[in-house]
Design an enzyme around this catalytic site. Structure first.
Site, PDB file in Angstrom:
ATOM      1  N   ARG A 105       0.872  -1.189   0.000  1.00 51.83           N
ATOM      2  CA  ARG A 105       0.000   0.000   0.000  1.00 51.83           C
ATOM      3  C   ARG A 105       0.896   1.222   0.000  1.00 51.83           C
ATOM      4  O   ARG A 105       1.665   1.428   0.958  1.00 51.83           O
ATOM      5  CB  ARG A 105      -0.932   0.004   1.210  1.00 51.83           C
ATOM      6  CG  ARG A 105      -1.678   1.327   1.372  1.00 51.83           C
ATOM      7  CD  ARG A 105      -2.831   1.270   2.339  1.00 51.83           C
ATOM      8  NE  ARG A 105      -3.957   0.549   1.778  1.00 51.83           N
ATOM      9  CZ  ARG A 105      -5.175   0.550   2.303  1.00 51.83           C
ATOM     10  NH1 ARG A 105      -5.430   1.236   3.406  1.00 51.83           N
ATOM     11  NH2 ARG A 105      -6.138  -0.140   1.724  1.00 51.83           N
ATOM     12  N   HIS A 132      -7.239   0.941  -6.639  1.00 52.29           N
ATOM     13  CA  HIS A 132      -7.429   0.068  -5.472  1.00 52.29           C
ATOM     14  C   HIS A 132      -8.032  -1.249  -5.985  1.00 52.29           C
ATOM     15  O   HIS A 132      -9.201  -1.558  -5.746  1.00 52.29           O
ATOM     16  CB  HIS A 132      -8.348   0.752  -4.460  1.00 52.29           C
ATOM     17  CG  HIS A 132      -8.347   0.126  -3.096  1.00 52.29           C
ATOM     18  ND1 HIS A 132      -7.568  -0.976  -2.778  1.00 52.29           N
ATOM     19  CD2 HIS A 132      -9.038   0.440  -1.959  1.00 52.29           C
ATOM     20  CE1 HIS A 132      -7.780  -1.305  -1.508  1.00 52.29           C
ATOM     21  NE2 HIS A 132      -8.669  -0.464  -0.997  1.00 52.29           N
ATOM     22  N   GLN A 135      -9.881  -3.943  -3.731  1.00 50.62           N
ATOM     23  CA  GLN A 135     -11.216  -3.526  -3.315  1.00 50.62           C
ATOM     24  C   GLN A 135     -12.241  -3.878  -4.389  1.00 50.62           C
ATOM     25  O   GLN A 135     -13.314  -4.422  -4.114  1.00 50.62           O
ATOM     26  CB  GLN A 135     -11.218  -2.004  -3.071  1.00 50.62           C
ATOM     27  CG  GLN A 135     -12.576  -1.452  -2.669  1.00 50.62           C
ATOM     28  CD  GLN A 135     -13.024  -1.966  -1.322  1.00 50.62           C
ATOM     29  OE1 GLN A 135     -12.261  -1.922  -0.363  1.00 50.62           O
ATOM     30  NE2 GLN A 135     -14.245  -2.473  -1.233  1.00 50.62           N
ATOM     31  N   ASP A 227     -17.384   6.781  -2.112  1.00 51.29           N
ATOM     32  CA  ASP A 227     -16.157   6.643  -1.316  1.00 51.29           C
ATOM     33  C   ASP A 227     -15.911   8.003  -0.650  1.00 51.29           C
ATOM     34  O   ASP A 227     -16.564   8.996  -0.983  1.00 51.29           O
ATOM     35  CB  ASP A 227     -14.988   6.247  -2.248  1.00 51.29           C
ATOM     36  CG  ASP A 227     -13.655   6.062  -1.505  1.00 51.29           C
ATOM     37  OD1 ASP A 227     -13.675   5.865  -0.271  1.00 51.29           O
ATOM     38  OD2 ASP A 227     -12.600   6.122  -2.166  1.00 51.29           O
ATOM     39  N   CYS A 267     -16.598   1.466  -0.016  1.00 52.94           N
ATOM     40  CA  CYS A 267     -15.455   0.597   0.285  1.00 52.94           C
ATOM     41  C   CYS A 267     -15.052   0.656   1.761  1.00 52.94           C
ATOM     42  O   CYS A 267     -14.351  -0.216   2.236  1.00 52.94           O
ATOM     43  CB  CYS A 267     -14.278   0.972  -0.600  1.00 52.94           C
ATOM     44  SG  CYS A 267     -13.743   2.673  -0.378  1.00 52.94           S
ATOM     45  N   ARG A 295     -13.526  -8.925   0.963  1.00 53.28           N
ATOM     46  CA  ARG A 295     -12.092  -8.663   0.770  1.00 53.28           C
ATOM     47  C   ARG A 295     -11.301  -9.928   1.112  1.00 53.28           C
ATOM     48  O   ARG A 295     -10.358 -10.301   0.425  1.00 53.28           O
ATOM     49  CB  ARG A 295     -11.638  -7.504   1.677  1.00 53.28           C
ATOM     50  CG  ARG A 295     -12.257  -6.148   1.381  1.00 53.28           C
ATOM     51  CD  ARG A 295     -11.823  -5.615   0.039  1.00 53.28           C
ATOM     52  NE  ARG A 295     -10.381  -5.503  -0.057  1.00 53.28           N
ATOM     53  CZ  ARG A 295      -9.655  -4.465   0.383  1.00 53.28           C
ATOM     54  NH1 ARG A 295     -10.267  -3.423   0.914  1.00 53.28           N
ATOM     55  NH2 ARG A 295      -8.346  -4.441   0.260  1.00 53.28           N
TER      56      ARG A 295
HETATM   57  N1   CP Z   1     -11.408  -0.362   1.980  1.00 53.88           N
HETATM   58  C1   CP Z   1     -10.144  -0.421   2.467  1.00 53.88           C
HETATM   59  O1   CP Z   1      -9.178  -0.631   1.735  1.00 53.88           O
HETATM   60  O2   CP Z   1     -10.063  -0.256   3.810  1.00 53.88           O
HETATM   61  P1   CP Z   1      -8.726  -0.094   4.677  1.00 53.88           P
HETATM   62  O3   CP Z   1      -8.134   1.256   4.311  1.00 53.88           O
HETATM   63  O4   CP Z   1      -9.184  -0.172   6.075  1.00 53.88           O
HETATM   64  O5   CP Z   1      -7.779  -1.188   4.307  1.00 53.88           O
HETATM   65  N1  NVA Z   2     -10.039   6.619  -1.601  1.00 56.48           N
HETATM   66  C1  NVA Z   2      -9.716   6.167  -0.278  1.00 56.48           C
HETATM   67  C2  NVA Z   2      -9.952   4.697  -0.151  1.00 56.48           C
HETATM   68  C3  NVA Z   2      -9.682   4.126   1.209  1.00 56.48           C
HETATM   69  C4  NVA Z   2      -9.865   2.645   1.277  1.00 56.48           C
HETATM   70  C5  NVA Z   2      -8.270   6.541   0.056  1.00 56.48           C
HETATM   71  O1  NVA Z   2      -7.414   6.411  -0.813  1.00 56.48           O
HETATM   72  O2  NVA Z   2      -8.028   6.967   1.178  1.00 56.48           O
END
Ligand code: CP
Ligand code: NVA
Length: 308
Positions: A105, A132, A135, A227, A267, A295
């Site tokens: 990440r 992502h 997701q 989101d 999400c 997930r």
């Molecule tokens: N939706 C998602 O990726 O959640 P987290 O940021 O908690 O991993």
């Molecule tokens: N768009 C959000 C998604 C979190 C799971 C972010 O990048 O923070």
């Protein structure tokens, strides 16, 4: 040759079978059969590098690897030498001498690509500024569970044209779903991703459009998706974005304009009262906690594909 999963498009022609395998793994887990006995990832080590916070991604990967019989290592980038300036490419070259898969990440898509380019082990994008994909794998699985199909459904994304929106529009186009995003003009999705999604949609006889009016976007939609307005790393834009996005809230009034049987998706994490209201997220049309659960199942299907 090793395979990476950096964009949802990396699933290519495997997308549908990944979704169907995810559904199968979920049923096996419920019955406590199948992989729980065979442990297909026995002796496999999966490194999880996180530059940003996470609840779902981190825990679902750790639990999923564990259920498949493997070992997951959570590595905060702050604790790695990366946090003190070791390059992503050197980190990739070292970690892939130990680990069988690296889940990453990152703040920047460029860094995920750099890691993948220097790793001999498969790399999974656990969210970056552009996409992502994990997701969206879970989301497509969830929609497939609820409707028994994907092709021909209409999905409306309302809010910020961000990483989740990008992967969703690509995944929808790959699945033959008609996709409409409603975003403020200054927060529209990337044009390059939009063009890629449009070209994929031509092959799958579906449509991709980006407009600005949420009420038009949700008309006859089977799925409404939103989101957060302020993604991780954009905290300084909070005040400005909350003003611009106020008309893009997914509330019961907006939901009532969609198909009567529409489902509401997010999400998570959600900012209740901003991009989505309590009555929608806790209401009968919400599937957000199924998405979160899925997930786990869909990432297990992904790991089995990449590591077998
Ligand atoms: N939706 C998602 O990726 O959640 P987290 O940021 O908690 O991993
Ligand atoms: N768009 C959000 C998604 C979190 C799971 C972010 O990048 O923070």
């Amino acid at each position: 040759m090793k395979r990476d999963f950096i964009s949802i498009t990396d699933a290519g022609g495997r997308l549908n079978s990944l979704i169907m395998n995810s559904i199968k793994l979920k049923a096996e887990l419920r019955r406590k059969t199948g992989h729980l006995r065979t442990k297909p990832l026995k002796n496999k080590n999966v490194a999880l590098i996180f530059e940003k916070s996470s609840t779902r991604t981190r825990v679902s990967f750790e639990v999923g690897v564990n259920q498949l019989g493997g070992n997951a290592m959570y590595l905060s980038s702050r604790d790695l030498q990366m946090g003190r300036g070791e390059t992503v490419s050197d980190t990739a070259r070292v970690l892939s001498r130990y680990a069988d898969c690296i889940v990453y990440r990152a703040f920047e898509n460029r860094m995920v690509r750099q890691l993948a380019g220097n790793s001999t082990a498969p790399v999974i994008n656990a969210l970056d500024d552009l996409e992502h994909p994990c997701q969206i794998l879970a989301d497509l699985m969830t929609i497939r569970e609820k409707f028994g199909k994907l092709k021909g459904l209409k999905i409306a994304y309302v809010g910020d044209g961000n990483n989740v929106c990008h992967s969703l529009m690509l995944g929808a186009a790959m699945s033959g779903m008609n996709f409409t995003a409603a975003t403020p003009a200054s927060y529209a999705p990337s044009e390059r991703i939009g063009q890629l999604a449009a070209s994929i949609s031509l092959d799958n006889k579906c449509t991709v459009e980006v407009i600005s009016d949420p009420a038009i976007a949700v008309k006859r939609a089977n799925v409404i998706y939103t989101d957060v307005w302020v993604s991780m790393g954009q905290e300084s834009e909070k005040e400005e974005k909350e003003k611009v996005f106020a008309p893009y809230q997914v509330n019961s009034k907006l939901l009532s304009l969609a198909d009567r049987k529409a489902i509401a998706m997010h999400c998570l994490p959600a900012h209740r009262g901003l991009e989505i209201t309590d009555d929608v997220i806790d209401g009968p049309q919400s599937v957000v906690f199924d998405q979160a659960e899925n997930r786990l199942h869909s990432q297990k299907a992904l790991l089995l594909w990449l590591l077998r």
